[in-house]
Design an enzyme around this catalytic site. Structure first.
Site, PDB file in Angstrom:
ATOM      1  N   ASP A  53       0.860  -1.113  -0.011  1.00 33.10           N
ATOM      2  CA  ASP A  53      -0.051  -0.114   0.080  1.00 33.10           C
ATOM      3  C   ASP A  53       1.012   1.078   0.039  1.00 33.10           C
ATOM      4  O   ASP A  53       1.701   1.592   0.950  1.00 33.10           O
ATOM      5  CB  ASP A  53      -1.025  -0.049   1.209  1.00 33.10           C
ATOM      6  N   ASP A  54       0.886   2.022  -1.028  1.00 36.24           N
ATOM      7  CA  ASP A  54       1.479   3.341  -1.096  1.00 36.24           C
ATOM      8  C   ASP A  54       3.099   3.291  -1.161  1.00 36.24           C
ATOM      9  O   ASP A  54       3.918   3.820  -0.825  1.00 36.24           O
ATOM     10  CB  ASP A  54       1.237   4.118   0.017  1.00 36.24           C
ATOM     11  N   CYS A 105      -5.621   4.866  -2.961  1.00 37.56           N
ATOM     12  CA  CYS A 105      -5.865   3.300  -2.867  1.00 37.56           C
ATOM     13  C   CYS A 105      -7.106   2.848  -3.283  1.00 37.56           C
ATOM     14  O   CYS A 105      -7.136   1.794  -4.329  1.00 37.56           O
ATOM     15  CB  CYS A 105      -5.983   3.101  -1.293  1.00 37.56           C
ATOM     16  N   ASP A 165      -0.402  -0.487  -4.769  1.00 35.87           N
ATOM     17  CA  ASP A 165      -1.701  -0.015  -5.401  1.00 35.87           C
ATOM     18  C   ASP A 165      -1.336   1.707  -6.105  1.00 35.87           C
ATOM     19  O   ASP A 165      -1.968   1.997  -6.929  1.00 35.87           O
ATOM     20  CB  ASP A 165      -2.823   0.361  -4.071  1.00 35.87           C
ATOM     21  N   ASN A 166      -0.542   2.431  -5.309  1.00 38.08           N
ATOM     22  CA  ASN A 166       0.065   3.611  -6.084  1.00 38.08           C
ATOM     23  C   ASN A 166       1.314   3.987  -5.274  1.00 38.08           C
ATOM     24  O   ASN A 166       1.953   3.189  -4.303  1.00 38.08           O
ATOM     25  CB  ASN A 166      -1.133   4.748  -5.770  1.00 38.08           C
TER      26      ASN A 166
END
Ligand code: NAG
Ligand code: NAG
Ligand code: NAG
Ligand code: NAG
Ligand code: NAG
Ligand code: NAG
Ligand code: NAG
Length: 643
Positions: A38-39, A74, A319-320
């Site tokens: 995540d991130d 997200c 996700d990013n």
């Protein structure tokens, strides 16, 4: 004695035969293990600090360095991946209600037809462990239960972003918390168990493991307001990397701000105190990733031990991306700079070259069709999917539905800047934009149209850190082609996303790239296109705010003028740019609800458990009062800080 020896020999023979039998029964379809953080940035070197990722994935597989999230936050990004669609087609454009979140995802029916269901149709046993998406909560965990999983064990809000409080709902059962544990370690244990459960089955599996790390921590403070802080490492990693700093790339906190759009131009240079805080936040991200890296090592060992490694694709992504200090930014994502949109995408498995770096251009919406191609289940991918098949292997290079050759859009809708850890920073310009990225061996452009009417154009071949906006002094030939491309990609669907030039040049199938389209013989053709503009700076997607539409994109299109009375202004300068620069008014969480939240302990430091012990013995049911109390989390700003 003799008996024993014969016994042993028989036993050996038997196990040999069993192994042989197993080998013969090896499923022809490969297993897929998808590890999804995540991130996590691709541009700020985070993967360099993950030794198991290097050993098992980077050295044994291929890094796809031109892989992108087309919306860098997200929930929209995850839904884009799950559906194989751009956010303008899922219409999940925010992390929180009303334009995002799990309830909207379900209400729009997006979870009735998506990746895990297609994998099941292709004959896979499907498993999901970790963070699914925002606003999957202690209240709606089974309303509805996420579809398409044979086994699921997902983090639930509002506890998802608390590292030392691990709260999960398994298979739609009432949530439990694992008392005094570190969340990533629980995910690690669950993922390893999921692999162990596959040991004796021949059915191919698709296991998706999604740790929340290295996301920042959000929690509800003692006074009931949402507080944010950097990632929290496991105690055993808390003191690593003391001398590491954010890479001082040329775009890091520059002396002069060179970004020209309203969103950026007034950001003040960060002082030394803030820079030191950002460096520490960066170190905390690397530290939090260590528990993820331990998990990677242990999952590979398990696959190796089971003899399944050679028939398993292992994919690593996030996700990013993430920024800290680039162009003077506070920590966060959501913007269109490379740090936010370029994400790790590393693949290992049968037919994938080892130790290679690939320049193939791909996006998250290509992952679902690509996995189905690996799973020999192409027929389960609906026609409306925007993505195409990434040529991971020689086989997939010949796939009839390939990825877009060189271009894709990036999009975002927000009226304020979501900067983590610093919710009180000054509001900057609105964050609604459409971007096209065009990447090939010969050129590399990033072109953005902001809702304010501002434009940015960077030539990343010469300017990889996006410091020099060349929009004003770029030849009309290039600009006109990019303007046309953005009209198609901003609202494309299915085939049009994969081959936008078919729409721009319907008469000429030989045009497949920007380079082809740049020929001067097409100059007149491009003078006929209207320019894309937003009507207003909105915080959500509305097709009528983003004109022109394909079909009415020529300036001299009489039909267009008739059917869109009053929209003459589209042809001239950007229209009235309403700017809603207010952050939502947030309430503090009332005491009675706070009391419910505190039924779950929030340890400062989590205990450590051994993977060999039964971690389920730490699980405690979430108190029923909390499950039964329907709480409107967005009223308290739970998702607005940019999860
Ligand atoms: C949770 O762990 C803490 C610290 O070990 C302990 O004091 C407490 O009793 C535990 N709570 C439950 C419900 O097991
Ligand atoms: C709650 O406490 C935090 C510090 O812990 C403070 O920054 C914040 O302003 C407080 N919020 C309210 C509504 O009092
Ligand atoms: C920043 O701008 C000033 C004034 O234009 C100039 O003198 C200086 O060299 C610039 N600094 C950098 C690093 O470009
Ligand atoms: C650094 O910047 C922050 C944010 O603008 C400010 O609150 C702080 O006072 C500054 N510190 C120094 C030493 O100037
Ligand atoms: C997307 O959602 C918004 C807000 O719910 C809605 O107004 C819009 O019509 C939806 N779809 C499109 C294509 O704009
Ligand atoms: C003009 O607009 C109509 C309706 O929107 C469309 O069918 C037609 O193809 C357009 N013509 C051109 C030349 O774009
Ligand atoms: C939840 O709160 C938000 C923000 O105050 C509000 O816009 C929304 O309508 C509320 N939702 C429900 C279901 O009450």
């Amino acid at each position: 004695m003799k008996f024993t020896i014969i016994g042993a020999a028989l036993f050996l023979l038997q196990s040999f035969l069993l192994t042989e039998a197993k080998r013969e029964a090896t499923p022809s379809k490969p297993n897929i293990l998808f590890i999804f953080t995540d991130d996590q940035d691709a541009k700020l070197d985070s993967i360099d600090y993950m030794p198991n990722l290097q050993k098992y994935l980077v050295q044994q597989g291929t890094i796809y360095r031109n892989h992108y999230a087309t919306i860098s936050v997200c929930c929209p990004s995850r839904v884009s991946l799950l559906r194989g669609q751009y956010a303008h087609n899922t219409n999940i454009t925010d992390v929180s209600p009303p334009y995002g979140g799990y309830a909207r995802f379900s209400r729009l029916g997006l979870g009735d037809n998506y990746l895990p269901i297609w994998m099941q149709e292709a004959g896979y046993s499907t498993h999901y462990i970790g963070k699914l998406m925002n606003e999957y909560t202690v209240n709606n965990y089974n309303n509805p239960k996420p579809k398409g999983f044979d086994y699921q064990d997902q983090l639930v809000d509002p506890f998802t972003y608390i590292y030392n409080t691990a709260v999960f709902s398994r298979n739609g059962e009432p949530p439990v918390y694992y008392n005094n544990t570190y969340q990533t370690d629980v995910i690690h244990a669950k993922a390893r168990d999921a692999l162990k459960r596959q040991r004796d089955t021949d059915k191919p599996f698709f296991l998706w493991v999604a740790p929340m790390a290295p996301h920042g921590q959000f929690f509800i403070g003692d006074n009931g307001s949402i507080e944010t802080m950097p990632a929290v490492p496991a105690t055993r990693h808390a003191n690593l990397f003391k001398d590491v700093k954010i890479p001082r790339n040329p775009n890091f906190n520059p002396e002069n701000q060179t970004k020209t759009a309203s969103f950026w131009k007034d950001m003040e240079r960060l002082n030394d105190t803030i820079v030191e805080e950002l460096d520490e936040a960066y170190r905390d991200r690397l530290r939090a990733l260590q528990a993820v890296d331990e998990m990677i090592g242990s999952l590979f060992e398990e696959l190796e031990e089971q003899g399944k490694l050679d028939n398993t694709y292992v994919i690593y992504s996030a996700d990013n991306g993430y920024h800290l200090g680039q162009h003077r930014s506070y920590p966060g994502k959501c913007s269109n700079i490379e740090e936010d949109i370029n994400v790790p995408f590393i693949v290992r498995g049968p037919g994938i070259e080892k130790g290679k770096i690939s320049d193939v251009v791909s996006s998250h919406h290509d992952i679902a069709p690509t996995l189905l191609a690996l799973a020999k289940g192409d027929e389960y991918v609906p026609d409306w999917v925007d993505g195409g098949v990434i040529p991971l292997t020689k086989d997939l290079e010949r796939h009839p539905k390939p990825v877009a050759k060189e271009s894709f859009a990036v999009e975002f809708w927000a009226t304020f800047n979501m900067a983590e850890n610093y919710p009180s920073i000054k509001i900057v310009g609105p964050n609604t934009y459409k971007t096209v990225r065009v990447i090939s061996d010969n050129y590399n452009y990033m072109y953005s149209v902001w809702c304010t009417g501002e434009h940015e154009l960077y030539n990343l071949k010469d300017d990889p850190y996006e410091l020099n906006n060349i929009y004003g002094n770029t030849h009309i030939q290039l600009r006109s082609r990019l303007d046309a491309l953005i009209i198609v990609l901003k609202a494309c669907r299915a085939d049009n996303c994969r081959d936008p030039w078919r729409i721009i040049h319907p008469e000429d199938p030989s045009i497949k790239t920007l380079e082809d389209a740049l020929h001067e013989k097409y100059d007149y053709h491009y003078t006929q296109f209207q320019k894309f503009t937003f009507g207003e700076c909105e915080n959500h997607y509305s097709a009528s705010n983003e004109l022109p539409h394909i079909g009415s994109h020529f300036i001299n299109n009489i039909t267009y003028i008739h059917t869109n009375s009053g929209s003459q202004a589209v042809f001239s300068a950007p229209r009235n740019q309403k700017r809603d620069e207010t952050k939502p008014d947030l309430k503090s969480i009332p005491e009675d609800i706070l009391g419910l939240l505190y039924l779950i302990p929030k340890p400062e430091q989590a205990g450590q458990f051994s993977l060999d012990e039964d971690y389920e013995k730490h699980s405690v049911p979430v108190p029923q009062e909390l499950i039964d109390t329907h709480i409107n989390w967005s009223e308290y700003g739970f998702y607005n800080v940019g999860s």
